[in-house]
Design a protein around this motif. Structure first.
Motif, PDB file in Angstrom:
ATOM      1  N   GLN A  99       2.843  -8.836   0.686  1.00  0.00           N
ATOM      2  CA  GLN A  99       3.736  -8.851  -0.486  1.00  0.00           C
ATOM      3  C   GLN A  99       5.171  -9.211  -0.147  1.00  0.00           C
ATOM      4  N   GLY A 139      -5.073  -6.619   1.678  1.00  0.00           N
ATOM      5  CA  GLY A 139      -5.649  -5.319   1.332  1.00  0.00           C
ATOM      6  C   GLY A 139      -6.375  -5.401   0.008  1.00  0.00           C
ATOM      7  N   VAL A 186       4.674  -6.257  -9.871  1.00  0.00           N
ATOM      8  CA  VAL A 186       4.023  -7.520 -10.232  1.00  0.00           C
ATOM      9  C   VAL A 186       2.837  -7.892  -9.333  1.00  0.00           C
ATOM     10  N   SER A 193       5.237  -0.476  -5.135  1.00  0.00           N
ATOM     11  CA  SER A 193       6.097  -0.310  -3.965  1.00  0.00           C
ATOM     12  C   SER A 193       7.545  -0.699  -4.215  1.00  0.00           C
TER      13      SER A 193
END
Ligand code: MCN
Ligand code: SMO
Length: 785
Positions: free
Chosen positions: A497, A242, A731, A539
């Motif tokens: 992620q 993304g 991060v 998130s």
């Protein structure tokens, strides 16, 4: 934190099994019966009035122009910042085209090739206007306007001042520099992709789209289509990257959703690489005029800046053309302790695709600009750059620290982090080798860069950027399944992620359920609680915090049932590693789950505390964000004849608070570094004076490959944030922020005695050789005959 599979566990990513076997499931893997493919006819010119679009006879239902899209609204990006000028992005061009590649017409056919052939039958007549290609030049040509109803070409001008005059006055050292970054695109492996169809049984429009923010896309689509949100379900399946490109509402999403709603059958659009490179987005393109004021030791006193962001033609929804200049002005002071700051930050409209957030959002440019200044100051006062950097960093004793741009740095030891990077790269050894010189004549340079990064910031920060959708709480729902496993539902989205693993780890930390028995469900508005989605490295702090609290809420409920099963008082039991331990015996979560779901007839009323599923809202103690930080250091060898730059070593010392999974943190950081190396050395979408993009294939747009990315060594510090669960900080973006700064500083370190200082991305051999040539001719002119 102690548990092997919990917070801090070095766990392999659960999702990699399907990805590595090619079993990921992306939008383009969806093939629905009767599905039509969609293509777009795109503008060949950058700027002009649309005189006419003529469709061939009999093309109704297969070729669409703006007028055909009854009931479909444009994307209007409201922004509550005073003076912000709104732009309206129609799903297909209306009246005017504003960049090469803007969609003029949409075509529909059984195959993409046939849809593209249809597009060729459309005749267009455009009265060309001069194109605004350069954001700064747009101010000098007010007669040419991207949006006629504006009085200039500026989306927004932000002015900030705090203590500037008082601090700058009497400074012994004044350094001026100009820094520019090229237009880049995010270049995810998977571009935009959307499939939409009507589901009669659910009475819903179902939109599968490759997005980071499914719930936000539902809001935007519902508004654009005039549909109740309940009649719209947005699903984001596996997403091939993304990087910010997929956190906004796209006109193609609108068009395909409209087709499915209108014709009640499936339609699909898949972006191709050329569309991505030409039409995708403007990213990174900033220009800085900077003056730094320092004392004779190089201690920074004040900073004066003018920033120009190339905003492209249209503001995005919901992130707006105000985000990038806002982030730039707010983040430019970096991790440093100084008290005078003045900044004018502008975003200009140009005849290019609209600006979108890209991993690091403004901070990659900001970090390059400021870190070049720190090195320039160091050279001016004749000191080692890392030392000057070190002296200026906010010290640990100052934490928490409110900086000159009113950002609240929560915790950390920025100076120690820089020292760790210096030691790991072994500065003294490289300096000695640099002094000796290389046998092959190349020049060695050593560079450093430090930054801190606001992550998981909330309502007050996003409201100050004037955005139309502002995050407050994030929600998570945790269900203990009848067999004692768990399902975790979150509204954020994982697209690389590793959150199918790391969110399971945080659930494991509280509930002790094995990772193989925890399923993380995300990316479906029909199956997950609301969240504004995944962006701003938020998130794991936000959704992770919600998961932790949902699990905690379940613990007393499990204990009460367990106590009944063991026939003892609830107060005497405790939950431990998936077991309920009583004074004499223990039982398992599995037995509790069985009793609750399948044999409630045996349970007395006093252990009914609300069931084994809980949805919890969470936000950190402050909404000003939790700040990760890092120092990068690199050594380069610069070939003065070929202009080639080789990265000999690259190290990172970083602190993202408590790490949920150190391997994932390192993977995130390395991926970001690869993208940052692209920004520094390779990636660029130049334009000619007519606004024609000159890089439309991967042969012209250079992405770093495995051969260009060095092996990077990473060290960690873990300073918990006082504000988030377990002290976790975000991060995801960090790795992409510092590479341009560190590589430019390294190259400049190698070349400064030749009178060369590079400050324009990407640092190509061509640019480097031209700078060396300019320096040589300057020296030749000043040398006595
Ligand atoms: N993590 C951790 N410990 C921490 C911090 C993070 O273990 N202290 C882990 C998390 O558990 C999560 C990952 O690192 O698995 C990233 O978490 P976080 O920092 O919360 O970032 P987000 O999940 O919100 O991801 C968004 C962020 C952004 S904004 C961009 S842009 C970006 C990025 O992450 N886009 C990516 N990383 C990406 N990585 C991939 N592969 N693809 C993208 O599109
Ligand atoms: S650019 Mo990341 O989606 O904030």
């Amino acid at each position: 934190m102690g548990r092997e599979d919990g917070v801090g566990g070095h766990v392999l990513r659960k999702e990699d099994d399907r990805f590595l076997r090619g079993r990921g499931s992306y939008v383009s893997d969806m093939v629905l019966p009767g599905q039509s493919e969609v293509a777009f006819l795109r503008s060949p010119v950058a700027h002009g009035y649309l005189r006419s679009i003529r469709k061939p006879a009999g093309s109704d239902g297969t070729i669409f122009t703006y007028e055909d899209l009854t009931g479909l609204n444009s994307i209007v990006s409201e922004c509550a910042v005073p003076g912000f000028k709104m732009s309206e992005l129609p799903p297909l061009a209306r009246g005017k085209v504003r960049f090469v590649g803007e969609a003029l017409a949409m075509t529909v056919a059984p195959t993409r090739a046939a849809a593209e052939d249809l597009a060729e039958q459309v005749e267009i007549d455009i009265d060309e206007l001069p194109a605004i290609v350069d954001a700064r030049a747009s101010r000098a040509t007010p007669a040419v306007r991207v949006h006629e109803d504006w009085d200039d070409n500026l989306f927004v001008t932000l002015n900030y001042e705090n203590g500037f005059e008082a601090q700058a006055r009497g400074a012994k050292v004044v350094v001026k520099r100009t820094v520019s970054l090229a237009r880049q695109t995010m270049s995810p492996l998977e571009g935009k992709a959307v499939v939409a169809y009507w589901d009669d049984r659910a009475d819903q429009l179902i939109v599968y789209t490759s997005t980071q923010v499914p719930h936000m896309i539902r809001i935007g689509l519902a508004e654009a289509l005039g549909l109740d949100e309940g009649r719209l379900r947005v699903v984001s399946p596996d997403v091939g990257g993304g990087f910010g490109y997929k956190c906004v509402l796209q006109p193609e999403e609108l068009c395909v959703a409209w087709l499915a709603l209108t014709y009640r059958r499936p339609f699909r659009y898949i972006e191709d690489r050329r569309e991505h490179l030409v039409v995708g987005a403007v990213a990174r393109q900033h220009h800085y005029e900077l003056t730094a004021y320092a004392d004779e030791t190089g201690r920074l006193l004040a900073l004066d800046a003018e920033i120009m962001v190339d905003g492209g033609a249209y503001s995005s929804w919901p992130f707006t053309a105000g985000l990038e200049p806002g982030q730039a002005v707010g983040n430019l002071p970096g991790p440093y302790d100084f008290r005078g700051y003045r900044c004018k930050s502008m975003c200009a409209a140009t005849n290019k695709p609209g600006f979108l957030p890209y991993r690091g959002v403004a901070r990659t440019g900001v970090c390059l600009a400021l870190e070049l200044m720190i090195d320039a100051i160091a050279r001016e006062v004749g000191r080692e750059p890392w030392e000057v950097r070190h002296d200026n960093l906010v010290a640990q004793a100052q934490m928490p620290y409110d900086n000159v741009a009113r950002k609240h740095y929560d915790s950390g030891d920025y100076q120690k982090c820089l020292r760790m990077a210096r030691d790991k790269i072994d500065l003294d050894t490289w300096r000695a080798r640099q002094r000796r010189g290389e046998p092959d004549g190349r020049r060695i340079g050593i560079g450093f860069a430090s930054f801190c990064e606001q992550t998981a910031h909330g309502a007050s920060v996003l409201a100050s950027w004037g955005l139309p959708v502002i995050p407050g709480y994030d929600e998570a729902s945790v269900r203990i399944t009848p067999d004692g496993g768990a399902e975790v539902r979150v509204g954020v989205h994982s697209h690389g992620q590793g959150m199918e693993t790391t969110l399971a780890q945080v659930a494991n930390e509280i509930l002790g359920i094995g990772l193989d028995k925890i399923r993380v469900i995300h990316g479906d508005t029909g199956a997950t609680p609301f969240s504004t989605g995944t962006y701003a490295s938020r998130s794991i702090v936000m959704a992770g915090g919600a998961v932790i609290n949902a699990c905690r809420l379940l613990v007393p409920r499990v204990e009460a049932i367990g106590a009944h099963l063991m026939q003892c008082a609830t107060a005497t039991v405790r939950y431990e590693d998936g077991r309920i331990v009583g004074p004499q015996s223990s039982t398992t979560l599995k037995e509790v789950a069985y009793a609750w779901h399948r044999r409630p007839d045996r349970l007395p009323p006093d252990c009914d505390l609300g069931g084994l599923e809980a949805t919890v809202s969470y936000k950190p103690k402050v909404d000003t964000g939790v700040f990760s930080y890092a120092s990068h250091a690199a050594v380069v060898a610069v070939d003065l004849e070929l202009g080639h730059i080789e990265i000999l070593d690259y190290v990172i010392a970083e602190d993202c608070g408590t790490m949920v999974n150190p391997m994932v943190v390192e993977g995130q950081t390395l991926g970001g570094v690869a993208q940052g190396i692209g920004t520094a050395l390779y990636e660029e979408s130049p334009y000619d004076e007519n606004g024609q993009p000159l890089a439309s294939t991967l042969a012209d747009y250079l992405l770093p490959g495995a051969g260009e990315v060095p092996s990077v060594r990473i060290e960690h510090l873990q300073t918990p944030s006082p504000y988030s669960e377990f002290g976790i900080k975000g991060v995801g973006e960090g790795g992409a922020i510092a590479p341009p700064a560190v590589l430019f500083n390294a190259v400049n370190d190698a070349l400064h005695d030749l009178g060369v200082e590079m400050s324009e991305t990407p640092l190509t051999p061509h640019r480097l050789l031209a700078a060396l040539e300019r320096a040589r001719s300057r020296t030749a002119r000043t040398e006595p005959a």
